[in-house]
Write a protein that holds these residues in place. Sequence first.
Motif, PDB file in Angstrom:
ATOM      1  N   THR A  34     -12.881  -8.544   6.733  1.00  0.00           N
ATOM      2  CA  THR A  34     -12.500  -7.367   7.515  1.00  0.00           C
ATOM      3  C   THR A  34     -12.653  -7.562   9.018  1.00  0.00           C
ATOM      4  O   THR A  34     -11.741  -7.287   9.789  1.00  0.00           O
ATOM      5  N   SER A  35     -13.822  -8.038   9.416  1.00  0.00           N
ATOM      6  CA  SER A  35     -14.093  -8.139  10.834  1.00  0.00           C
ATOM      7  C   SER A  35     -13.221  -9.222  11.484  1.00  0.00           C
ATOM      8  O   SER A  35     -12.681  -9.040  12.586  1.00  0.00           O
ATOM      9  N   GLU A  40      -7.287  -1.722  13.685  1.00  0.00           N
ATOM     10  CA  GLU A  40      -8.514  -1.444  12.943  1.00  0.00           C
ATOM     11  C   GLU A  40      -8.196  -0.888  11.552  1.00  0.00           C
ATOM     12  O   GLU A  40      -8.803  -1.298  10.559  1.00  0.00           O
ATOM     13  N   PHE A  77      -9.713  -7.983  11.964  1.00  0.00           N
ATOM     14  CA  PHE A  77      -9.576  -7.151  13.155  1.00  0.00           C
ATOM     15  C   PHE A  77      -9.396  -8.026  14.404  1.00  0.00           C
ATOM     16  O   PHE A  77      -8.492  -7.810  15.213  1.00  0.00           O
ATOM     17  N   SER A 118      -5.305   7.191   6.171  1.00  0.00           N
ATOM     18  CA  SER A 118      -6.248   6.225   6.753  1.00  0.00           C
ATOM     19  C   SER A 118      -6.030   6.074   8.251  1.00  0.00           C
ATOM     20  O   SER A 118      -6.972   6.097   9.041  1.00  0.00           O
ATOM     21  N   LEU A 135      -9.128  -2.732   7.932  1.00  0.00           N
ATOM     22  CA  LEU A 135     -10.011  -2.097   6.956  1.00  0.00           C
ATOM     23  C   LEU A 135      -9.354  -1.890   5.596  1.00  0.00           C
ATOM     24  O   LEU A 135      -9.997  -2.045   4.561  1.00  0.00           O
ATOM     25  N   VAL A 136      -8.082  -1.515   5.580  1.00  0.00           N
ATOM     26  CA  VAL A 136      -7.473  -1.176   4.287  1.00  0.00           C
ATOM     27  C   VAL A 136      -6.844  -2.380   3.580  1.00  0.00           C
ATOM     28  O   VAL A 136      -6.515  -2.308   2.406  1.00  0.00           O
ATOM     29  N   TRP A 137      -6.671  -3.465   4.306  1.00  0.00           N
ATOM     30  CA  TRP A 137      -5.993  -4.627   3.733  1.00  0.00           C
ATOM     31  C   TRP A 137      -6.735  -5.158   2.513  1.00  0.00           C
ATOM     32  O   TRP A 137      -7.928  -5.422   2.586  1.00  0.00           O
ATOM     33  N   GLU A 138      -6.040  -5.289   1.389  1.00  0.00           N
ATOM     34  CA  GLU A 138      -6.682  -5.882   0.216  1.00  0.00           C
ATOM     35  C   GLU A 138      -5.925  -7.126  -0.208  1.00  0.00           C
ATOM     36  O   GLU A 138      -4.751  -7.051  -0.542  1.00  0.00           O
ATOM     37  N   MET A 180       0.826  -1.197   0.000  1.00  0.00           N
ATOM     38  CA  MET A 180       0.000   0.000   0.000  1.00  0.00           C
ATOM     39  C   MET A 180       0.863   1.250   0.000  1.00  0.00           C
ATOM     40  O   MET A 180       1.923   1.282   0.620  1.00  0.00           O
ATOM     41  N   ASP A 181       0.363   2.294  -0.689  1.00  0.00           N
ATOM     42  CA  ASP A 181       1.047   3.576  -0.722  1.00  0.00           C
ATOM     43  C   ASP A 181       1.096   4.159   0.694  1.00  0.00           C
ATOM     44  O   ASP A 181       0.103   4.177   1.409  1.00  0.00           O
TER      45      ASP A 181
END
Lengths: 336, 537
Positions: free
Chosen positions: B129-130, B82, B133, B73, B86-89, B65-66
């Motif tokens: 996502t959840s 958190e 976390f 974020s 959320l940002v993890w792809e 990620m940039d």
Amino acid sequence: MKPDALLYPAPKGLYCEIGDFYIDPVQPVDRALITHGHSDHARAGHGQVLATRETLDIMRIRYGDGFCGTSQAVALGQTIVVNGVEVRFHPAGHVLGSAQISVAAKGTHIVVSGDYKRRRDPTCLPFEPVPCDVFITEATFGLPVFHHPDDRAEMHKLLTSLKQFPERTHVVGAYALGKAQRVIALLREQGYDRPIYIHGALQKLCDYYRGEGIDLGEIRPATLAADEKQDFAGTVVIGPPAAFADRWARRFVDPLAIFASGWMMIRQRAKQRGVELPLVISDHCDWPELTQTIREVGPSEVWVTHGREEALVRWCELEGIAARPLHLVGYDDEGE
Amino acid sequence: MKAFAELLDRLVLTPQRNAKIRLLADYFRAAPDPDRGYALAAIAGTLSLATVKPAMIRDLLLERMDEVLFRYSYDYVGDLAETVSLVWEPPAGVAPSDIRLSDAIETLQATGRANVRSVVRDMLDRLDTSARFAFLKLVTGGLRIGVSAKLAKQALAEMGGKDVSEIETLWHGLAPPYSPLFQWLAGEAGKPVLSTPAVFHSVMLATPVGEGDLDELDPRDFAAEWKWDGIRVQLANIGGTRRLYSRSGDEISGAFPDVLEAADFSGIIDGELLVGGTARTNRATRTFSDLQQRLNRKTVSRKMLDEYPAFIRAYDVLFSGETDVRAEGFLARRALLSDLVERASPQHFDLSPLVPFSSWEELDRLRSDPPDPVIEGIMLKRLDSPYTAGRAKGPWFKWKRAPFNVDAVLMYAQRGHGKRSSYYSDFTFGVWTEIDGAETLVPVGKAYFGFTDAELEILDRFVRDNTTERFGPVRAVRAAPDFGFVVEVAFEGLNRSTRHKSGVAMRFPRIARLRQDKLPREADRLDTLQAMIESRS
């Protein structure tokens, strides 16, 4: 012509000088084109208003018959010419009647998306990508943290909680236009067929949606006659978010606070508002949808308005797409 | 992991104790073994997992990620786990596929230092996502979901329809993933039999003396003891294994090596953990504030041990040697206890003295004016009472000294939860002090009970009509010398506090009365509270 000669931000809003009209102006102007009925975009007191029939109806419901001097309903896809500028409305998928506004003159074509989303919504027409030179996008959820989950999984949480806590009133905060009706429609799609109770502020808009052929099932006012002793245990009650801090909420037995909003993605936001059950249901795009839409529309330039402009501009930069923030003021980037 | 993640999400946002218990019990009923056992361990803090440093998680994210977008974020969300969840792809082609909680934990436990990075990356790719976390909270240590081990045990009791004391008694003989415990609670197997010695036995508790409770009772049937203001503990030395437990069965041996080392007798005793000198060394017992210096520590320094020496004031004996004496009467047990303490280290053990009295009136006078500031009331114990787990009414009573009272001014109010979510029901109040020559209110405490429903209506109306500022769910209210709301606050004691601006912290504050008859200028001053601390140390 250069795009910012066709459309540029002025103190009263986004202005088209050749056509002499504003789009979603935040102060009264002579001629306004309105994308949708949310109160920060559709204000009362303009001279002439052009919008979809539904948006005009919604403005009339909210502000009364004298909400503007004259109004003109524009059909989706129909081209009208305003002082030589070609204007077209395309569905935006945000709320009932919401539209993107396409503005073209002298070989330059700009699309103002207004607020939009890409998810399926049983209460309005889906967003339609329109190729253009400049795409003006909102950025309400313009941060990579926003990945809205599936609506059905969110509604399932509510249905599970109703079973798990049948003695509590499930009080859902949802904005009066669009979100409330969408929550109701989604519940109905999940097979929830018991009456749903609503706050008085939602009544007229729910009636309007039903008049437009949207099935909301049985809806009852969440009011009590003086001698009534109903306690609303185990029911779903929907009202505007602010009403829950209000004395109005006292009629409910042991209320369980729920909020349907894209902001509910962030735990601290939910906690701060005292929300016990956050439902991530948004009428805006999440981050992947914003970036996917920009790729799909394929503009040579992106202008970013209300929300978290900087992250989306950064993304465009990384993708090699020219982009800049518009810094429009007066739009509520929190109301969702 | 999904079900566990959903449970955590709900628990974090659920303020009510009973609702938390229901969420936990429902989860324990539905989840399979050994997942539920690991979940329990994670919540109760008994899970052993080598933790991963937050810096590594951040590194893993920045591989794909940039950094600028990450910074935007993270600034917005504020919590690393958190933000990353959320940002993890996941890379294209990796579809989410839930990982069982037990598989995730067992894999991590079996992974060496060298491979942690790739194992964690792989799991982050597969989870949604959840669940991501929940996983990140697990591996970085510390769930922080507002659930204590005690509440988790309550939920186990609820799940199996058992008394919580049964769970507490078993607790220290069991280890994650607790499968025999769950099978017993689910009715699929018998009660687990423990092989380990020195296991906690549920303590006997007293009920408060209520209006008229003593009228029908004969003072000659009861012994009285002082109720000391420390923490109630159980000390066990069985078969050479020594353990110190808190009242609810949490092991606190690590924080009190001095006491454990001195416990060279065999048996299990019940007493008050205090700091200072024992009666046998003729030195003073010190306050709860001093005891707090020793609490909640994993290890304790030499200096701490010297400055805050701990000891046990013995109340009772459960096992004398290997013999269970709980069925004996109070007097018989006390004779055994007296013998035991007599032979134990004088610096670390003394016997809680009996308070002679002949009538309830006499005892009431003693209660209101105890001879030592570290006494918080009187305990009454039936002479013939056996030692029984739990809080039955009759054999033991506690009779606290009157609380302290001050008049304070309402400063902030916050909306409550559940039934009270439309009421401003959590109140912060302050007292006057002089700061830079000006009379100023400083907050000294927060209370959310003590008032009646009718009084709450009055307080709520005042808050709504006199709000001066809003901070999220909190409202500041008008509080000037000649306009504001005075409340009488009752509390059990005062501690010095470095966390509060006023330097004092109240114990168990509650709103005792509304004083609409008083103006804020007539409320108490900080000096008064400071003097209360001085007089007790």
